[in-house]
Scaffold this active site. Sequence first.
Site, mmCIF file in Angstrom:
data_model
loop_
_atom_site.group_PDB
_atom_site.id
_atom_site.type_symbol
_atom_site.label_atom_id
_atom_site.label_comp_id
_atom_site.label_asym_id
_atom_site.label_seq_id
_atom_site.Cartn_x
_atom_site.Cartn_y
_atom_site.Cartn_z
ATOM 1 N N ASP A 198 34.207 12.710 6.105
ATOM 2 C CA ASP A 198 34.435 11.267 6.026
ATOM 3 C C ASP A 198 35.852 10.983 5.551
ATOM 4 O O ASP A 198 36.573 11.867 5.081
ATOM 5 C CB ASP A 198 33.374 10.557 5.185
ATOM 6 C CG ASP A 198 33.539 10.779 3.697
ATOM 7 O OD1 ASP A 198 34.468 11.496 3.289
ATOM 8 O OD2 ASP A 198 32.727 10.237 2.931
ATOM 9 N N ILE A 199 36.256 9.731 5.735
ATOM 10 C CA ILE A 199 37.618 9.305 5.403
ATOM 11 C C ILE A 199 37.685 9.009 3.914
ATOM 12 O O ILE A 199 36.858 8.256 3.377
ATOM 13 C CB ILE A 199 37.999 8.064 6.221
ATOM 14 C CG1 ILE A 199 37.884 8.370 7.722
ATOM 15 C CG2 ILE A 199 39.414 7.593 5.880
ATOM 16 C CD1 ILE A 199 38.050 7.154 8.615
ATOM 17 N N GLU A 241 32.088 5.590 7.592
ATOM 18 C CA GLU A 241 33.306 6.368 7.800
ATOM 19 C C GLU A 241 33.020 7.855 7.961
ATOM 20 O O GLU A 241 33.923 8.682 7.872
ATOM 21 C CB GLU A 241 34.286 6.152 6.635
ATOM 22 C CG GLU A 241 33.866 6.719 5.291
ATOM 23 C CD GLU A 241 32.978 5.781 4.483
ATOM 24 O OE1 GLU A 241 32.916 5.963 3.251
ATOM 25 O OE2 GLU A 241 32.366 4.860 5.069
#
Length: 327
Positions: A198-199, A241
């Site tokens: 994920d970001i 995300e």
Amino acid sequence: MPLFIKLVSNLIISSSIILQIWGIGKFLNTKIPKYYWLFFVTIMAFVQFYFLYIWNNYFWRNISLIMLASLAYSMGLKYIITSNISNFAITARCLSVVLFAGICTFLIRGILLIDSPTQFAAEGTPPNVFIFLSLFILGFMQNSCFVLMVSQRMYSELHNIAQMDFLTNLLNRGAMTLKVEEILAINPPKVLSLILLDIDYFKKINDNYGHDVGDLVLQEVARILKSQLHPKDLIGRWGGEEFLIFLPNCTAAMADKRANSLRLEVANTAVYYQSYGHEYINCSISLGVVTTNPINKSLDELIKAADLGLYEAKAKGRNRAEFVVIG
């Protein structure tokens, strides 16, 4: 029959053929040469007028119609051949066969007219019987193929909409799950790796820059990830995300190299967004990577292991990858 009625009827026939091919081209998203067709129809109207009012000649009047129809059908074939029709290729090929048969029919009609005494369309001569029967059959087949082509395209597009995430144009969670489970059940690779990433600090990006910039970041990260994958790899947006990457036949050593390559590629790519200053924003990703060999774990178990790796990567400062090997 009054000459005006003959002129109007021939123009209606010509226009209907043009509109049929026009419709096929527009459906295939082909660039239509509007002025070319308009010029051609104008010439055709003049030719019909000439062979009715100036030199009333049934043979050449029909030859001009045959030339128009053959050229129009040829353009339809060109539209089909040069278009990307992978989603409805079967019905498009059937339609192309019908169009080719139409060209042959028109040419045969012209040959039959050479030695025929036919002077009126209503005469029961072989050329007239042949052309009207053939046009009826070909018209029915052409309309049927076009309707089937529309139906096939609609089904394909609805199927894609159901599978794809609209923002990133990646597989959505449901489609990703189905595809991976199908591979594991039908043709499992000897070894595989799974990456859950994920970001980093994505909420802060949304809070500081707005959700529109957050969407741009998601799209750019998705583009980078997808560009680094091999043809048999799968990637999907897992939620928010988070992204899930499925790497068949990828060992732990290969997964280590590829995960860090993805991480560095994202970290080194600035996302441009339109604002008063035309600014750039950088982001990073954290990854949990799991490799299994032999494959004796379910997808849920692999994702749980990758999730633990992702949690560890975040706990150790983010912008890093953590690896888990299970047997």
